[in-house]
Design an enzyme around this catalytic site. Structure first.
Site, mmCIF file in Angstrom:
data_model
loop_
_atom_site.group_PDB
_atom_site.id
_atom_site.type_symbol
_atom_site.label_atom_id
_atom_site.label_comp_id
_atom_site.label_asym_id
_atom_site.label_seq_id
_atom_site.Cartn_x
_atom_site.Cartn_y
_atom_site.Cartn_z
ATOM 1 N N GLU A 47 -91.831 -5.673 36.100
ATOM 2 C CA GLU A 47 -92.992 -6.098 35.316
ATOM 3 C C GLU A 47 -93.247 -7.600 35.434
ATOM 4 O O GLU A 47 -94.405 -8.038 35.371
ATOM 5 C CB GLU A 47 -92.821 -5.711 33.843
ATOM 6 C CG GLU A 47 -92.929 -4.221 33.574
ATOM 7 C CD GLU A 47 -91.596 -3.490 33.677
ATOM 8 O OE1 GLU A 47 -91.547 -2.272 33.417
ATOM 9 O OE2 GLU A 47 -90.585 -4.160 34.033
ATOM 10 N N PHE A 109 -88.075 4.363 19.566
ATOM 11 C CA PHE A 109 -87.633 4.114 20.930
ATOM 12 C C PHE A 109 -88.644 3.235 21.671
ATOM 13 O O PHE A 109 -89.836 3.525 21.698
ATOM 14 C CB PHE A 109 -87.448 5.442 21.665
ATOM 15 C CG PHE A 109 -87.064 5.296 23.112
ATOM 16 C CD1 PHE A 109 -85.827 4.777 23.483
ATOM 17 C CD2 PHE A 109 -87.954 5.666 24.113
ATOM 18 C CE1 PHE A 109 -85.487 4.635 24.817
ATOM 19 C CE2 PHE A 109 -87.622 5.537 25.457
ATOM 20 C CZ PHE A 109 -86.380 5.009 25.806
ATOM 21 N N GLN A 110 -88.180 2.157 22.245
ATOM 22 C CA GLN A 110 -88.974 1.191 22.998
ATOM 23 C C GLN A 110 -90.091 0.578 22.161
ATOM 24 O O GLN A 110 -91.156 0.215 22.684
ATOM 25 C CB GLN A 110 -89.541 1.817 24.282
ATOM 26 C CG GLN A 110 -88.453 2.117 25.314
ATOM 27 C CD GLN A 110 -88.996 2.475 26.676
ATOM 28 O OE1 GLN A 110 -90.117 2.951 26.811
ATOM 29 N NE2 GLN A 110 -88.186 2.252 27.714
ATOM 30 N N LYS A 159 -99.992 4.474 21.892
ATOM 31 C CA LYS A 159 -100.260 5.635 22.733
ATOM 32 C C LYS A 159 -101.327 6.539 22.128
ATOM 33 O O LYS A 159 -102.181 7.081 22.848
ATOM 34 C CB LYS A 159 -98.963 6.414 22.950
ATOM 35 C CG LYS A 159 -99.060 7.527 23.971
ATOM 36 C CD LYS A 159 -97.698 8.142 24.250
ATOM 37 C CE LYS A 159 -97.775 9.206 25.332
ATOM 38 N NZ LYS A 159 -96.428 9.790 25.623
ATOM 39 N N MET A 461 -82.739 -28.430 43.336
ATOM 40 C CA MET A 461 -83.236 -29.440 42.400
ATOM 41 C C MET A 461 -82.215 -29.741 41.317
ATOM 42 O O MET A 461 -82.077 -30.894 40.879
ATOM 43 C CB MET A 461 -84.560 -28.980 41.783
ATOM 44 C CG MET A 461 -85.284 -30.066 41.013
ATOM 45 S SD MET A 461 -85.717 -31.492 42.045
ATOM 46 C CE MET A 461 -87.259 -30.934 42.754
#
Length: 550
Positions: A47, A109-110, A159, A461
């Site tokens: 993602e 969940f999630q 959803k 760096m």
């Protein structure tokens, strides 16, 4: 029409033809609706990659980039890409799935409070709690992303909202850009300040591109004849080889740019933030200069540096009004002579390849026409110093956030925005490994991206700052166990080659550029190569270091 179908229609009405995403449980209704649309969906492999790809698409095209993710870890993985877009003012819309409204607040969940997480790193975030709110929220999302100072907007979609019917929904309307009042009153004051100055400098930043002001900016500089310096995000506002372009200023800016700003009696700041990487020790930055600040975002004016004159609003109109020829022959000559003496000199690479030498060669062979997408680190500064940029949309770089792993997925977005252009990802070995999985995305879609890895087997760096600022006490910068990058590329069916000798550069770069489809060039460089010049963090810009590698 359900909510998901309405979203697809809205995307089409906004002219979205490409989006980037990764599916999951709570975003599935939208993915189902996408099956019936002509919109091209690019499946990235993480993602974070989707957010950076949408980010690169927006930077290269000027259009709103769109990315999708599911709830929970899908949404949290977008956050770095949103933060990068927020700090660099990149127009994006991120759409995330969320658990059904009946489960919000139950630790389902999630389930994650994506709205709360994203508020500090977006222009605005929305949680759609009623299907009737959806059309207006989507209209606002695209308008806010584009208008004024652009930036990312997040829309969190439960959803059940995606599945709910939207009766009597009007067709989605295209967003209209906001209009802004022009600041007329201070214009004469700005003209008077410019005409009274003897050593003016133009300091240009990323706002020049965001304000669609490239042409009026160039007209202003060429008409007034005022020498100009640029932030990292401002590079390309004036062509890199323009005689009035003094180069980048700040931590790794040219000696000529930094010295000229320190001596200036007037600083004309156009679309800039006075970032600490530019100013060094703020109290000693341009100590003799009055400041005229032009910006579309009034919050930036006076935020860090007191100004003598503020020109808020449309840069194009204000720059046009200031485009008056000035008698600055002596000052121009002094600045140009300084640039000849103190520009970015090529370092002595010994018997090996140096990043600056390779990038000069790359610039010559591409004639500066490629879109270059950088990661973050020494190679990023070498690109800024040694690869002349003729337009900001050809230079994709994570400026404000400095996000390692940006370059490869951003190149994916740029290539999809400009299919006929040469897109090159210049990466360091550390940054490349951050999103290496996107090689699969490049391979799947046969994107002709050219990848150059400058491999010094270190976090370069960090190593340089430890060498310069911590007396050479090196801590956790060793990457000598890097994988075989060529074998890794070939595993994704991407041709690859490796070089370590200077006399192999020209042939290898030409082969890279001429290879059909994607290709990778691995370049071994010395661990000890540093980026010069350098201003230590916290020092003033007149304390610039130019010496040999410690």
């Amino acid at each position: 029409m359900n909510g998901a179908e309405h979203i697809v229609n809205k995307l089409m009405s906004e002219g979205v033809d490409t989006l980037f995403g990764y599916p999951g449980g709570c975003i599935m209704p939208l993915y189902d609706a996408l099956l019936k649309s002509p919109i091209r969906h690019i499946l990235c492999r993480h993602e974070q990659g989707t957010a950076f790809a949408a980010n690169g698409y927006a930077r290269a095209s000027g259009r709103v980039g769109v990315c999708l993710a599911t709830s929970g870890p899908g949404a949290t993985n977008l956050m770095t890409g949103l933060a990068d877009a927020f700090m660099d003012s990149v127009p994006m819309v991120a759409i995330t799935g969320q658990v059904p409204t009946s489960l919000i607040g139950t630790d389902a969940f999630q389930e994650i409070d994506v709205l709360g997480m994203s508020l500090p790193i977006t222009k605005q975030s929305f949680l759609v709690e009623d299907i009737q709110e959806l059309p207006d929220i989507l209209d606002q999302a695209f308008q806010i992303a584009r208008e004024g100072r652009p930036g990312p907007v997040l829309v969190d979609l439960p959803k059940d909202i995606q599945l709910a019917s939207l009766p009597d929904a009007a067709p989605p309307r295209p967003s209209e850009a906001a209009t802004y009042a022009y600041a007329d009153d201070p214009l004469q004051q700005a003209i008077d300040l410019i005409q009274a100055s003897h050593k003016p400098i133009v300091y240009g930043g990323g706002g020049i591109l965001l304000g669609d002001a490239i042409i009026p900016f160039r007209h202003f500089v060429e008409t007034s004849g005022i020498p100009s310096v640029f932030s990292l995000k401002g590079l390309g506002a004036l062509p890199g080889d323009h005689p009035l372009n003094m180069g980048m200023l700040g931590m790794h800016g040219s000696v000529a740019a930094n010295q000229s700003v320190q001596e200036a009696d007037l600083l004309i700041a156009v679309g800039v933030r006075f970032d600490d990487r530019v100013t060094g020790k703020l109290s000693r930055f341009a100590p003799h200069a009055q400041v005229i600040h032009l910006d579309i975002d009034p919050a930036e004016i006076g935020k860090l540096r007191q100004v003598a004159c503020a020109l808020k609003g449309d840069l194009r109109r204000n720059l046009k009004a200031l485009a008056i020829k000035q008698n600055l022959d002596d000052w121009r000559s002094q600045c140009q002579q300084r640039l000849k003496q103190d520009g970015y000199a090529l370092p002595d690479a010994g018997n090996g390849i140096s990043g600056p030498h390779l990038l000069r060669q790359l610039s010559d062979m591409t004639r500066g026409q490629a879109i270059v997408s950088c990661d973050v680190g020494q190679h990023q500064m070498w690109v800024a110093q040694h690869y002349p940029i003729d337009h900001p949309r050809k230079h994709l770089t994570s400026g404000g956030l400095g996000a390692m792993g940006f370059g490869l997925p951003a190149a994916i977005g740029a290539q999809l925005a400009h299919p006929q252009s040469t897109v090159i990802n210049v990466a360091g070995d550390g940054s490349f490994m951050m999103n290496v999985q996107e090689l699969a995305t490049i391979g799947r879609y046969k994107l002709p991206i050219k990848i150059i890895i400058l491999d010094n087997q270190a976090l370069g760096m960090v190593r340089q700052q430890q060498a310069v600022c911590y007396d050479g006490r090196f801590s956790e910068i060793d990457l000598s166990d890097n994988p075989d990058f060529c074998a890794l590329a070939r595993a994704f069916d991407i041709p690859a080659q490796s070089i370590s000798e200077p006399d192999a550069m020209a042939y290898a770069i030409n082969k890279l550029l001429e290879t059909p489809g994607p290709a990778l060039l691995h370049v071994a460089i010395a661990t000890e190569n540093n980026v010069w010049p350098m201003v230590k963090p916290g020092d003033a810009n007149d304390q610039i270091l130019t010496g040999a590698n410690p």
